[in-house]
Design a protein around this motif. Sequence first.
Motif, PDB file in Angstrom:
ATOM      1  N   ASN A 133     -15.896 110.182  94.325  1.00 51.42           N
ATOM      2  CA  ASN A 133     -15.262 109.031  93.704  1.00 51.42           C
ATOM      3  C   ASN A 133     -16.305 108.226  92.927  1.00 51.42           C
ATOM      4  O   ASN A 133     -17.330 107.835  93.479  1.00 51.42           O
ATOM      5  N   PRO A 134     -16.079 107.943  91.641  1.00 53.60           N
ATOM      6  CA  PRO A 134     -17.073 107.195  90.862  1.00 53.60           C
ATOM      7  C   PRO A 134     -17.313 105.785  91.400  1.00 53.60           C
ATOM      8  O   PRO A 134     -18.427 105.273  91.321  1.00 53.60           O
ATOM      9  N   TYR A 135     -16.314 105.158  91.955  1.00 50.67           N
ATOM     10  CA  TYR A 135     -16.499 103.824  92.536  1.00 50.67           C
ATOM     11  C   TYR A 135     -17.415 103.893  93.753  1.00 50.67           C
ATOM     12  O   TYR A 135     -18.245 103.017  93.967  1.00 50.67           O
ATOM     13  N   GLN A 136     -17.250 104.951  94.544  1.00 51.24           N
ATOM     14  CA  GLN A 136     -18.110 105.141  95.709  1.00 51.24           C
ATOM     15  C   GLN A 136     -19.551 105.397  95.262  1.00 51.24           C
ATOM     16  O   GLN A 136     -20.491 104.880  95.858  1.00 51.24           O
ATOM     17  N   GLN A 137     -19.733 106.170  94.200  1.00 51.44           N
ATOM     18  CA  GLN A 137     -21.079 106.437  93.687  1.00 51.44           C
ATOM     19  C   GLN A 137     -21.727 105.159  93.169  1.00 51.44           C
ATOM     20  O   GLN A 137     -22.905 104.896  93.433  1.00 51.44           O
ATOM     21  N   ASP A 138     -20.970 104.313  92.453  1.00 55.10           N
ATOM     22  CA  ASP A 138     -21.497 103.041  91.964  1.00 55.10           C
ATOM     23  C   ASP A 138     -21.873 102.126  93.125  1.00 55.10           C
ATOM     24  O   ASP A 138     -22.892 101.436  93.088  1.00 55.10           O
ATOM     25  N   LEU A 139     -21.050 102.117  94.168  1.00 57.74           N
ATOM     26  CA  LEU A 139     -21.348 101.298  95.335  1.00 57.74           C
ATOM     27  C   LEU A 139     -22.638 101.757  96.006  1.00 57.74           C
ATOM     28  O   LEU A 139     -23.461 100.943  96.430  1.00 57.74           O
ATOM     29  N   LYS A 140     -22.815 103.066  96.075  1.00 56.33           N
ATOM     30  CA  LYS A 140     -24.028 103.624  96.688  1.00 56.33           C
ATOM     31  C   LYS A 140     -25.268 103.236  95.878  1.00 56.33           C
ATOM     32  O   LYS A 140     -26.303 102.874  96.437  1.00 56.33           O
ATOM     33  N   VAL A 141     -25.185 103.284  94.539  1.00 58.36           N
ATOM     34  CA  VAL A 141     -26.297 102.883  93.675  1.00 58.36           C
ATOM     35  C   VAL A 141     -26.596 101.396  93.867  1.00 58.36           C
ATOM     36  O   VAL A 141     -27.753 100.990  93.998  1.00 58.36           O
ATOM     37  N   ALA A 142     -25.557 100.570  93.902  1.00 53.38           N
ATOM     38  CA  ALA A 142     -25.737  99.125  94.090  1.00 53.38           C
ATOM     39  C   ALA A 142     -26.381  98.829  95.440  1.00 53.38           C
ATOM     40  O   ALA A 142     -27.260  97.966  95.546  1.00 53.38           O
ATOM     41  N   ASP A 143     -25.954  99.545  96.481  1.00 52.15           N
ATOM     42  CA  ASP A 143     -26.568  99.359  97.797  1.00 52.15           C
ATOM     43  C   ASP A 143     -28.033  99.758  97.773  1.00 52.15           C
ATOM     44  O   ASP A 143     -28.873  99.128  98.418  1.00 52.15           O
ATOM     45  N   GLY A 144     -28.361 100.810  97.029  1.00 48.41           N
ATOM     46  CA  GLY A 144     -29.751 101.252  96.912  1.00 48.41           C
ATOM     47  C   GLY A 144     -30.615 100.214  96.218  1.00 48.41           C
ATOM     48  O   GLY A 144     -31.764  99.973  96.612  1.00 48.41           O
ATOM     49  N   ILE A 145     -30.077  99.583  95.191  1.00 47.95           N
ATOM     50  CA  ILE A 145     -30.823  98.532  94.478  1.00 47.95           C
ATOM     51  C   ILE A 145     -31.065  97.339  95.397  1.00 47.95           C
ATOM     52  O   ILE A 145     -32.162  96.777  95.423  1.00 47.95           O
TER      53      ILE A 145
END
Length: 156
Positions: A133-145
Amino acid sequence: MGITGIDNNTGLYGYGNEGKTDQIGKNAENVDGKDDKSKECQTCKNRKYVDGSDEMNVSFKSAAHVSPEAASTAVRAHEGQHVSNAYNKASESDGKVISASVRIQTSVCPECGRSYVSGGVTSTQIKYYNESNPYQQDLKVADGIKARGERVDAGA
């Protein structure tokens, strides 16, 4: 799908002819006029249990009588089936059970005054993971930042 929470309330409820008796609050009497608690009153005799959930692989999908003495065991086992189903559903869909709770309900028979387990409710929450899911991928990137620099030893 992204990370979602499901609140799954499932339960078992007893019903009968409560409030429709002549001898409310009285024990059945035998010929000697003494109370005979081993004799089951009409309300307890007619009480049935039925599952109110949409899960098809649990007990009590059709109404069934359970004696007041066996109701506790039957209801607890039934609610355990709902908990087991939640864990199976989570494992099949790459999810994790966040919480599972069972609430057992008791009542008092209006005819004979005996307390009995009248039902139960199981509540479960499952967290699903979906990496495509692209939203899940964006959330994962945001959490990493957000996590960068959290555990940095500035003195080293």
